[in-house]
Design a protein around this motif. Structure first.
Motif, PDB file in Angstrom:
ATOM      1  N   ILE A   1       2.604   2.866  -8.910  1.00 16.94           N
ATOM      2  CA  ILE A   1       1.373   3.084  -9.677  1.00 16.94           C
ATOM      3  C   ILE A   1       0.984   1.764 -10.338  1.00 16.94           C
ATOM      4  O   ILE A   1       1.850   1.049 -10.843  1.00 16.94           O
ATOM      5  CB  ILE A   1       1.577   4.166 -10.766  1.00 16.94           C
ATOM      6  CG1 ILE A   1       1.877   5.534 -10.118  1.00 16.94           C
ATOM      7  CG2 ILE A   1       0.339   4.288 -11.655  1.00 16.94           C
ATOM      8  CD1 ILE A   1       3.322   5.912 -10.124  1.00 16.94           C
ATOM      9  N   ALA A   2      -0.297   1.450 -10.310  1.00 20.60           N
ATOM     10  CA  ALA A   2      -0.760   0.233 -10.995  1.00 20.60           C
ATOM     11  C   ALA A   2      -2.146   0.478 -11.571  1.00 20.60           C
ATOM     12  O   ALA A   2      -2.854   1.405 -11.158  1.00 20.60           O
ATOM     13  CB  ALA A   2      -0.786  -0.956 -10.042  1.00 20.60           C
ATOM     14  N   HIS A   3      -2.524  -0.363 -12.517  1.00 15.80           N
ATOM     15  CA  HIS A   3      -3.803  -0.226 -13.233  1.00 15.80           C
ATOM     16  C   HIS A   3      -4.632  -1.496 -13.067  1.00 15.80           C
ATOM     17  O   HIS A   3      -4.096  -2.568 -12.796  1.00 15.80           O
ATOM     18  CB  HIS A   3      -3.536   0.022 -14.723  1.00 15.80           C
ATOM     19  CG  HIS A   3      -2.789   1.273 -14.998  1.00 15.80           C
ATOM     20  ND1 HIS A   3      -3.357   2.515 -14.875  1.00 15.80           N
ATOM     21  CD2 HIS A   3      -1.503   1.489 -15.376  1.00 15.80           C
ATOM     22  CE1 HIS A   3      -2.455   3.437 -15.173  1.00 15.80           C
ATOM     23  NE2 HIS A   3      -1.323   2.841 -15.476  1.00 15.80           N
ATOM     24  N   PRO A   4      -5.931  -1.373 -13.303  1.00 18.18           N
ATOM     25  CA  PRO A   4      -6.780  -2.576 -13.306  1.00 18.18           C
ATOM     26  C   PRO A   4      -6.421  -3.466 -14.496  1.00 18.18           C
ATOM     27  O   PRO A   4      -5.727  -3.041 -15.425  1.00 18.18           O
ATOM     28  CB  PRO A   4      -8.201  -2.026 -13.475  1.00 18.18           C
ATOM     29  CG  PRO A   4      -8.107  -0.559 -13.279  1.00 18.18           C
ATOM     30  CD  PRO A   4      -6.701  -0.156 -13.595  1.00 18.18           C
ATOM     31  N   ASN A   5      -6.894  -4.690 -14.430  1.00 19.67           N
ATOM     32  CA  ASN A   5      -6.797  -5.561 -15.601  1.00 19.67           C
ATOM     33  C   ASN A   5      -8.158  -6.212 -15.809  1.00 19.67           C
ATOM     34  O   ASN A   5      -8.952  -6.333 -14.883  1.00 19.67           O
ATOM     35  CB  ASN A   5      -5.689  -6.608 -15.430  1.00 19.67           C
ATOM     36  CG  ASN A   5      -5.991  -7.627 -14.349  1.00 19.67           C
ATOM     37  OD1 ASN A   5      -6.761  -8.576 -14.577  1.00 19.67           O
ATOM     38  ND2 ASN A   5      -5.411  -7.462 -13.164  1.00 19.67           N
ATOM     39  N   ILE A   6      -8.426  -6.578 -17.050  1.00 21.71           N
ATOM     40  CA  ILE A   6      -9.675  -7.274 -17.394  1.00 21.71           C
ATOM     41  C   ILE A   6      -9.288  -8.606 -18.046  1.00 21.71           C
ATOM     42  O   ILE A   6      -8.482  -8.639 -18.976  1.00 21.71           O
ATOM     43  CB  ILE A   6     -10.525  -6.450 -18.382  1.00 21.71           C
ATOM     44  CG1 ILE A   6     -10.986  -5.134 -17.740  1.00 21.71           C
ATOM     45  CG2 ILE A   6     -11.723  -7.263 -18.891  1.00 21.71           C
ATOM     46  CD1 ILE A   6     -12.111  -5.259 -16.752  1.00 21.71           C
ATOM     47  N   ALA A   7      -9.880  -9.668 -17.548  1.00 21.76           N
ATOM     48  CA  ALA A   7      -9.489 -10.993 -18.025  1.00 21.76           C
ATOM     49  C   ALA A   7     -10.211 -11.374 -19.310  1.00 21.76           C
ATOM     50  O   ALA A   7     -11.403 -11.091 -19.483  1.00 21.76           O
ATOM     51  CB  ALA A   7      -9.755 -12.040 -16.948  1.00 21.76           C
ATOM     52  N   LEU A   8      -9.472 -12.016 -20.207  1.00 19.86           N
ATOM     53  CA  LEU A   8     -10.042 -12.622 -21.416  1.00 19.86           C
ATOM     54  C   LEU A   8     -10.403 -14.086 -21.122  1.00 19.86           C
ATOM     55  O   LEU A   8     -11.369 -14.618 -21.681  1.00 19.86           O
ATOM     56  CB  LEU A   8      -9.047 -12.540 -22.568  1.00 19.86           C
ATOM     57  CG  LEU A   8      -8.507 -11.135 -22.883  1.00 19.86           C
ATOM     58  CD1 LEU A   8      -7.520 -11.184 -24.048  1.00 19.86           C
ATOM     59  CD2 LEU A   8      -9.649 -10.173 -23.205  1.00 19.86           C
ATOM     60  N   ILE A   9      -9.610 -14.717 -20.284  1.00 18.20           N
ATOM     61  CA  ILE A   9      -9.977 -16.012 -19.684  1.00 18.20           C
ATOM     62  C   ILE A   9     -10.099 -15.729 -18.197  1.00 18.20           C
ATOM     63  O   ILE A   9      -9.166 -15.240 -17.568  1.00 18.20           O
ATOM     64  CB  ILE A   9      -8.911 -17.096 -19.952  1.00 18.20           C
ATOM     65  CG1 ILE A   9      -8.784 -17.373 -21.455  1.00 18.20           C
ATOM     66  CG2 ILE A   9      -9.237 -18.375 -19.177  1.00 18.20           C
ATOM     67  CD1 ILE A   9     -10.005 -18.015 -22.108  1.00 18.20           C
ATOM     68  N   LYS A  10     -11.272 -16.032 -17.629  1.00 13.94           N
ATOM     69  CA  LYS A  10     -11.629 -15.509 -16.315  1.00 13.94           C
ATOM     70  C   LYS A  10     -11.071 -16.359 -15.168  1.00 13.94           C
ATOM     71  O   LYS A  10     -10.886 -17.564 -15.306  1.00 13.94           O
ATOM     72  CB  LYS A  10     -13.150 -15.489 -16.159  1.00 13.94           C
ATOM     73  CG  LYS A  10     -13.869 -14.587 -17.142  1.00 13.94           C
ATOM     74  CD  LYS A  10     -13.531 -13.140 -16.931  1.00 13.94           C
ATOM     75  CE  LYS A  10     -14.380 -12.218 -17.809  1.00 13.94           C
ATOM     76  NZ  LYS A  10     -13.840 -10.840 -17.761  1.00 13.94           N
ATOM     77  N   TYR A  11     -10.874 -15.671 -14.072  1.00 12.60           N
ATOM     78  CA  TYR A  11     -10.529 -16.306 -12.790  1.00 12.60           C
ATOM     79  C   TYR A  11     -11.814 -16.416 -11.980  1.00 12.60           C
ATOM     80  O   TYR A  11     -12.446 -15.407 -11.686  1.00 12.60           O
ATOM     81  CB  TYR A  11      -9.496 -15.431 -12.087  1.00 12.60           C
ATOM     82  CG  TYR A  11      -9.426 -15.538 -10.582  1.00 12.60           C
ATOM     83  CD1 TYR A  11      -9.348 -16.774  -9.935  1.00 12.60           C
ATOM     84  CD2 TYR A  11      -9.403 -14.381  -9.801  1.00 12.60           C
ATOM     85  CE1 TYR A  11      -9.261 -16.847  -8.543  1.00 12.60           C
ATOM     86  CE2 TYR A  11      -9.314 -14.444  -8.411  1.00 12.60           C
ATOM     87  CZ  TYR A  11      -9.246 -15.673  -7.787  1.00 12.60           C
ATOM     88  OH  TYR A  11      -9.162 -15.733  -6.421  1.00 12.60           O
ATOM     89  N   TRP A  12     -12.229 -17.638 -11.646  1.00 14.31           N
ATOM     90  CA  TRP A  12     -13.428 -17.806 -10.820  1.00 14.31           C
ATOM     91  C   TRP A  12     -13.273 -19.097 -10.019  1.00 14.31           C
ATOM     92  O   TRP A  12     -13.390 -20.182 -10.572  1.00 14.31           O
ATOM     93  CB  TRP A  12     -14.700 -17.857 -11.681  1.00 14.31           C
ATOM     94  CG  TRP A  12     -15.956 -17.706 -10.880  1.00 14.31           C
ATOM     95  CD1 TRP A  12     -16.854 -18.684 -10.530  1.00 14.31           C
ATOM     96  CD2 TRP A  12     -16.443 -16.500 -10.283  1.00 14.31           C
ATOM     97  NE1 TRP A  12     -17.854 -18.165  -9.773  1.00 14.31           N
ATOM     98  CE2 TRP A  12     -17.638 -16.821  -9.598  1.00 14.31           C
ATOM     99  CE3 TRP A  12     -15.983 -15.185 -10.252  1.00 14.31           C
ATOM    100  CZ2 TRP A  12     -18.384 -15.869  -8.897  1.00 14.31           C
ATOM    101  CZ3 TRP A  12     -16.724 -14.239  -9.550  1.00 14.31           C
ATOM    102  CH2 TRP A  12     -17.911 -14.587  -8.899  1.00 14.31           C
ATOM    103  N   GLY A  13     -12.987 -18.937  -8.751  1.00 22.30           N
ATOM    104  CA  GLY A  13     -12.878 -20.118  -7.896  1.00 22.30           C
ATOM    105  C   GLY A  13     -11.463 -20.358  -7.419  1.00 22.30           C
ATOM    106  O   GLY A  13     -10.516 -20.299  -8.185  1.00 22.30           O
ATOM    107  N   LYS A  14     -11.344 -20.582  -6.102  1.00 22.07           N
ATOM    108  CA  LYS A  14     -10.031 -20.825  -5.489  1.00 22.07           C
ATOM    109  C   LYS A  14      -9.902 -22.294  -5.082  1.00 22.07           C
ATOM    110  O   LYS A  14     -10.881 -22.901  -4.653  1.00 22.07           O
ATOM    111  CB  LYS A  14      -9.882 -19.962  -4.235  1.00 22.07           C
ATOM    112  CG  LYS A  14      -9.985 -18.464  -4.461  1.00 22.07           C
ATOM    113  CD  LYS A  14      -9.889 -17.714  -3.141  1.00 22.07           C
ATOM    114  CE  LYS A  14     -10.018 -16.210  -3.326  1.00 22.07           C
ATOM    115  NZ  LYS A  14     -11.405 -15.775  -3.641  1.00 22.07           N
TER     116      LYS A  14
END
Lengths: 322, 322
Positions: free
Chosen positions: A6-19
């Motif tokens: 079982i796993a849950h979503p997470n919401i970022a406080l510092i965002k991930y954008w770009g690889k």
């Protein structure tokens, strides 16, 4: 030979954008998130059969989502030295209604269920790295409560681990704005290819992450909130500088941010963030969550989430996905 | 010993945001604008009297706005070698109702009226430079129809001159969002001091200006429109990356941008821009202006403007400001 996770979503406080690496899914900068205690993905992996199968919410999955799962199983099998096919049965709680992407919880649950079913005994760090290969932010949903994803420089060094932070609530507000026009993956590529500001994004995010880690260590909710809203605005501003401009936030999203600012002016400490879509997520101290939810309810359905568990195995037998 | 000048606001297609020299008002990058044919400032300068006076819309002006005008007169007197005080009487047509800043038209009219009253015979370039010292964007309101403001590297090289562009209309939509919280001047300083993207703003604006000049020279309205909206989004995105985030656009402003995008989807070529405030300005071909205004009327009062004259002297006697 069978495991359920079982796993849950997470919401970022510092965002991930770009690889920095599309194949390994290495981000250009680190990020920090809260794992939610609501909206579970429950996934059972059972070894055997003629070929891989993937059943999602009771229906046989096809096309892109199925082939992503099968490629992920290939990766687990290569780690385990196995050639046995597997049946993956997964169920998302109200996948669309909550306005939360299911890829993070989905690949966190799959990483734990598949690695367990194939007999791998992964360390928490190895599990996080494995989940990352399915979907970048999934590496954070393997971690309890709050997670820092270290950007790293290669597959070994890019993983999430727990960080202490003050207890808080996230109030998710679903802004009804139709389907997302551009996926996060494509949005990241467009940003990389056309924004004049992209070169400054990674270093400024690393600086923001350092400040956020210090604020978490100090238990300073106000600072955490200010940095959260600042970084969310910067991510959305960055996407607006692409050619053509890419705006994920709807007019009502901005109205929700204004309502959050008004709550602060009225003495309720709430701060806003948003992933790559119109939904707005406020953070607040636990005692203020209901008031924040009430203030945001005029913009859409709201849900309150507390810090939740990272991916975990279901108790024997009882956890099989429907 | 007396002169009356009339000038109009201008709206930039490539925006001016940020100074490299606060005193000389040298911008970090060039810009390009259309001078409007609506909303005039009419200013009469009469030499004589005991000391400088400034009457605005029938009332004696005091404080900051008066001292700015008196400092401007000092500059004109030093150019003319004069020590004679002057009475400045100025009238703005509906200064607030149109949702257009009056500083550009105000200092363009004052530059022409004062320099004429003091006997200076300025070239167009000298007039533009003089107006710039009152308010940066005023240097563009001295120019007929369309103006390029060359950023320059010093007082001599920073001025606006005319550029040809296809005929078009601007549809100004007044978004009711209360008074502006942060002035353009303070917003520029906050951006310079706190945005991680500011270093890329000037070079990317110069590149956008080159492309806009090429589009104007080619008479390519579509390209002009795309570049206009792109650059407006980038300016507003840039302000959103300050600490704390500075957002001039209201939720209804974004709704107006969405309505403009919908017009395009319906085959009406309109593109949006906005200065440092909530009002949205659409550009369109002349034949489409009424339809664009109708589509924007749900968000606020609309005005249609065509390319107008740069600052000019009133015919003898008839032009004295009320």
């Amino acid at each position: 030979m069978r495991a359920t996770a079982i796993a849950h979503p997470n919401i970022a406080l510092i965002k991930y954008w770009g690889k920095r690496d599309e194949d390994l899914i290495l981000p250009v900068a680190g990020s920090l998130s809260m794992t939610l205690d609501t909206v579970a993905t429950r996934t059972t992996v059972t070894l055997g059969g003629e070929r891989d199968t993937f059943t999602l919410n009771g229906e046989a999955a096809q096309g892109g989502s199925a082939s992503k799962v099968f490629r992920f199983l290939d990766r687990v099998r290569s780690l385990a030295g196995s050639h046995t096919p597997a049946a993956v049965v997964s169920h998302n709680d109200a996948p669309t209604a909550a306005g939360l992407a299911s890829s993070a919880s989905g690949f966190a649950a799959l990483a734990l269920a598949a690695s367990t079913a194939y007999g791998l005994e992964l360390t928490p760090r190895e599990l996080s790295r494995l989940a990352r290969r399915g979907s970048g932010s999934a590496c954070r949903s393997t971690v309890d409560r709050f997670a820092v994803w270290h950007a790293g420089t290669d597959d070994e060094t890019s993983y999430a681990e727990q960080i202490d932070a003050p207890d808080m609530r996230m109030i998710v507000c679903e802004i009804n704005a139709g389907p997302k026009a551009v996926s996060s993956r494509d949005g990241m590529l467009l940003t990389r290819d056309t924004s004049p500001f992209y070169t400054e994004w990674a270093p400024s995010t690393e600086r923001a992450l350092e400040r956020m880690i210090a604020a978490c260590q100090a238990g300073d909710f106000t600072r955490i909130g200010e940095l959260t809203e600042l970084h969310a605005m910067r991510m959305h501003a960055l996407t607006m500088t692409t050619e053509p401009p890419l705006r994920y936030l709807a007019p009502a999203s901005f109205a929700a941010f204004d309502a959050i600012a008004k709550l602060r002016a009225d003495g309720v400490e709430a701060y806003g963030t948003a992933d790559a879509g119109p939904n707005v997520v406020a953070i607040s101290r636990p005692a203020d969550a209901e008031r924040v939810a009430a203030a945001l309810s005029e913009f859409g359905k709201t849900h309150i989430a507390a810090p939740g568990r990272g991916a975990y195995l279901a108790a024997d037998g009882s956890g099989e996905a429907a």
